[in-house]
Design a protein around this motif. Structure first.
Motif, PDB file in Angstrom:
ATOM      1  N   ARG A  78       0.841  -1.081   0.028  1.00 37.98           N
ATOM      2  CA  ARG A  78      -0.017  -0.063  -0.029  1.00 37.98           C
ATOM      3  C   ARG A  78       1.016   1.329   0.066  1.00 37.98           C
ATOM      4  NH1 ARG A  78      -4.546   0.625   4.395  1.00 37.98           N
ATOM      5  NH2 ARG A  78      -2.455   0.564   5.826  1.00 37.98           N
ATOM      6  N   ALA A  79       2.026   1.173   0.622  1.00 38.74           N
ATOM      7  CA  ALA A  79       2.846   2.379   0.983  1.00 38.74           C
ATOM      8  C   ALA A  79       3.579   2.498  -0.408  1.00 38.74           C
ATOM      9  CB  ALA A  79       4.146   2.368   1.738  1.00 38.74           C
ATOM     10  N   LYS A  80       3.868   1.737  -1.279  1.00 39.98           N
ATOM     11  CA  LYS A  80       4.643   1.576  -2.700  1.00 39.98           C
ATOM     12  C   LYS A  80       3.812   1.870  -3.672  1.00 39.98           C
ATOM     13  CE  LYS A  80       8.538  -1.668  -1.721  1.00 39.98           C
ATOM     14  NZ  LYS A  80       9.319  -0.397  -1.636  1.00 39.98           N
ATOM     15  N   ALA A  81       2.328   1.829  -3.398  1.00 45.57           N
ATOM     16  CA  ALA A  81       1.384   2.332  -4.373  1.00 45.57           C
ATOM     17  C   ALA A  81       1.159   3.928  -4.549  1.00 45.57           C
ATOM     18  CB  ALA A  81       0.008   2.005  -3.912  1.00 45.57           C
ATOM     19  N   THR A  82       1.914   4.657  -3.644  1.00 44.48           N
ATOM     20  CA  THR A  82       2.148   6.011  -3.671  1.00 44.48           C
ATOM     21  C   THR A  82       3.464   6.446  -4.045  1.00 44.48           C
ATOM     22  OG1 THR A  82       0.345   6.190  -1.826  1.00 44.48           O
ATOM     23  CG2 THR A  82       1.979   8.026  -2.339  1.00 44.48           C
ATOM     24  N   LEU A  83       3.566   7.167  -5.308  1.00 38.94           N
ATOM     25  CA  LEU A  83       4.779   7.703  -5.692  1.00 38.94           C
ATOM     26  C   LEU A  83       5.102   8.876  -5.491  1.00 38.94           C
ATOM     27  CD1 LEU A  83       6.665   6.391  -7.596  1.00 38.94           C
ATOM     28  CD2 LEU A  83       5.740   7.585  -9.534  1.00 38.94           C
ATOM     29  N   THR A  84       6.483   9.067  -4.816  1.00 33.77           N
ATOM     30  CA  THR A  84       6.658  10.408  -4.264  1.00 33.77           C
ATOM     31  C   THR A  84       7.945  11.160  -5.029  1.00 33.77           C
ATOM     32  OG1 THR A  84       8.087   9.497  -2.444  1.00 33.77           O
ATOM     33  CG2 THR A  84       5.754  10.000  -2.054  1.00 33.77           C
ATOM     34  N   ALA A  85       8.171  12.476  -4.788  1.00 37.26           N
ATOM     35  CA  ALA A  85       9.346  12.904  -5.450  1.00 37.26           C
ATOM     36  C   ALA A  85      10.440  12.658  -4.530  1.00 37.26           C
ATOM     37  CB  ALA A  85       9.228  14.338  -5.610  1.00 37.26           C
ATOM     38  N   PRO A  86      11.545  12.201  -5.121  1.00 39.81           N
ATOM     39  CA  PRO A  86      12.875  11.808  -4.433  1.00 39.81           C
ATOM     40  C   PRO A  86      13.574  13.107  -4.243  1.00 39.81           C
ATOM     41  CG  PRO A  86      13.409  11.206  -6.835  1.00 39.81           C
ATOM     42  CD  PRO A  86      11.806  11.904  -6.755  1.00 39.81           C
ATOM     43  N   MET A  87      13.400  14.018  -4.691  1.00 40.79           N
ATOM     44  CA  MET A  87      14.211  15.450  -4.490  1.00 40.79           C
ATOM     45  C   MET A  87      13.226  16.386  -5.003  1.00 40.79           C
ATOM     46  SD  MET A  87      16.664  14.743  -7.945  1.00 40.79           S
ATOM     47  CE  MET A  87      15.870  14.623  -9.513  1.00 40.79           C
ATOM     48  N   ASP A  88      14.008  17.805  -4.582  1.00 38.96           N
ATOM     49  CA  ASP A  88      13.357  19.022  -5.054  1.00 38.96           C
ATOM     50  C   ASP A  88      13.728  18.983  -6.631  1.00 38.96           C
ATOM     51  OD1 ASP A  88      12.533  19.460  -2.569  1.00 38.96           O
ATOM     52  OD2 ASP A  88      14.298  20.790  -2.040  1.00 38.96           O
ATOM     53  N   GLY A  89      12.814  19.465  -7.560  1.00 35.67           N
ATOM     54  CA  GLY A  89      13.073  19.740  -8.973  1.00 35.67           C
ATOM     55  C   GLY A  89      11.619  19.880  -9.407  1.00 35.67           C
ATOM     56  N   ARG A  90      11.853  19.785 -10.896  1.00 38.52           N
ATOM     57  CA  ARG A  90      10.573  20.213 -11.730  1.00 38.52           C
ATOM     58  C   ARG A  90      10.451  18.449 -12.774  1.00 38.52           C
ATOM     59  NH1 ARG A  90      10.980  25.672 -14.932  1.00 38.52           N
ATOM     60  NH2 ARG A  90       8.916  25.005 -14.998  1.00 38.52           N
TER      61      ARG A  90
END
Length: 380
Positions: A192-204
């Motif tokens: 369930r946690a891996k079903a949410t994709l997050t940004a690994p860093m600040d960027g665009r």
């Protein structure tokens, strides 16, 4: 009578020859007198004429040649601006994309949610496992109480050891089954946690490959995020310049110069260009556009004795020999052969046999010729 006649004819001939000779001598004498008189007259007229004054030496601009021990060559190399980090984000597990939270070009912060998978099946699995654990936990409590009673009865002699052992086995089995369910619940929570994709860093966000609703396999890219801080310039450099690289450099992007710092040099050689790739970190160019062309300016010192002269002072003679005009100690123009080593705009670095401080004609060398007397008007 005939003898007298012959004498008279002979006398007549002698007198005629003498007269002719006398006349000839007279004519010659007159001619000589006229010639001498004319020469004297011309000499007197020439002596009376004023002596012509020679033209003054023409002024020419000169400069003193300074012999230097070398020159610096500026070379330009084309590179490309790249992000310091570029990450293609994807889900670790297969599933259906529920929603993509960001658009292309949008700025994200580290930890921001950028996409989600459909987790309804995972939620159902968690609910099933939770219920199973509750049932096992209830049975575990009953088994624990049964074990306690059998242990007491065995101590008092009212229960056999076999019965006590059976109670212990039932409790241990239920504990193992609860642990198994806990592991399954942990796995479901991770999914369930891996079903949410997050940004690994600040960027665009640069590329968005899905819009939502697609069923993706493991590792299939969803979008790409690049770091916007401290861009990197990738440049291919000749092998002979690698050892001359300094820690700091100047890189031109869009007509503006930016300070850069050498990050690393790849150990391999490009098989196509036969160059080694150097990576430079831009110090003050956060506004640089990725993919933009950049130029690295490098200075290379060449050790060679010579002097800088204006390009206009060079003359090409027969055989392709380059020469310059110099001024001798007697004020006359001298021709000096030179070897052109390097050209830089409107000046050239030449090597010749002239000593330090030799005056070279700076401007208008076509106005004078070797051996001509000139007047220098200053060391420019």
């Amino acid at each position: 009578m005939s003898s007298q006649s012959d004498e008279r004819r002979l006398a007549t001939r002698l007198l005629g020859g003498t007269a002719r000779n006398a006349f000839t001598l007279a004519v010659v004498g007159v001619s000589v007198a006229v010639t001498v008189f004319g020469a004297q007259a011309l000499s007197q007229r020439a002596a009376a004429a004023p002596t012509p004054v020679g033209a003054p030496p023409i002024p020419v601009a000169t400069r003193a040649l300074v012999v230097e021990d070398g020159y610096t060559v500026s070379r330009s190399f084309v590179g490309q601006v790249e992000p310091a980090r570029s990450v293609a984000l994807s889900f670790e597990l297969p599933g259906k994309v529920d929603v993509v939270e960001v658009e292309e070009g949008e700025t994200v912060r580290q930890g921001d949610v950028v996409a989600r998978q459909d987790t309804r099946l995972i939620e159902a699995d968690i609910a099933r496992l939770t219920a199973s654990r509750s049932a096992l936990q209830a049975r575990m409590e009953f088994a624990s109480r049964t074990l306690d009673r059998n242990s007491e009865l065995n101590t008092r002699g009212f229960a056999s050891s076999e019965r006590l052992d059976s109670a212990i086995a039932s409790r241990d089995e239920l504990a193992a089954r609860i642990a198994e369910v806990d592991a399954a619940l942990l796995e479901a929570e991770i999914r369930r946690a891996k079903a949410t994709l997050t940004a690994p860093m600040d960027g665009r966000v640069t590329v968005r490959r899905v819009d939502g609703g697609e069923s993706l396999s493991t590792g299939q890219p969803v979008l790409t995020v690049v770091s916007t801080g401290a861009p990197v310039v990738r440049v291919g450099l000749p092998l002979d310049l690698i050892d001359q690289l300094a820690a700091d450099a100047t890189i031109t992007i869009g007509g503006r110069d930016h300070a850069a710092r050498l990050q690393t040099v790849r150990p391999d050689i490009d098989p196509v260009t036969r160059t080694r790739t150097a990576l430079f970190t831009l110090v003050d160019a956060d506004e640089a556009v990725f993919g933009q062309t950049a130029r690295l300016m490098l200075s290379q010192r060449v050790e060679a004795a010579g002097s800088w002269v204006p390009l206009r002072s060079l003359k090409e003679n027969a055989g392709g020999i380059w020469t310059i005009l110099t001024l001798g100690a007697d004020g006359r123009v001298r021709l000096a052969a030179v070897e052109v080593l390097h050209a830089d705009g409107d000046r050239v670095f030449v090597r010749g046999s002239f000593p330090e401080g030799t005056l070279a004609i700076d401007e208008g060398p076509q106005r004078v010729a070797p051996g001509q007397a000139v007047r220098p008007i200053g060391d420019s």
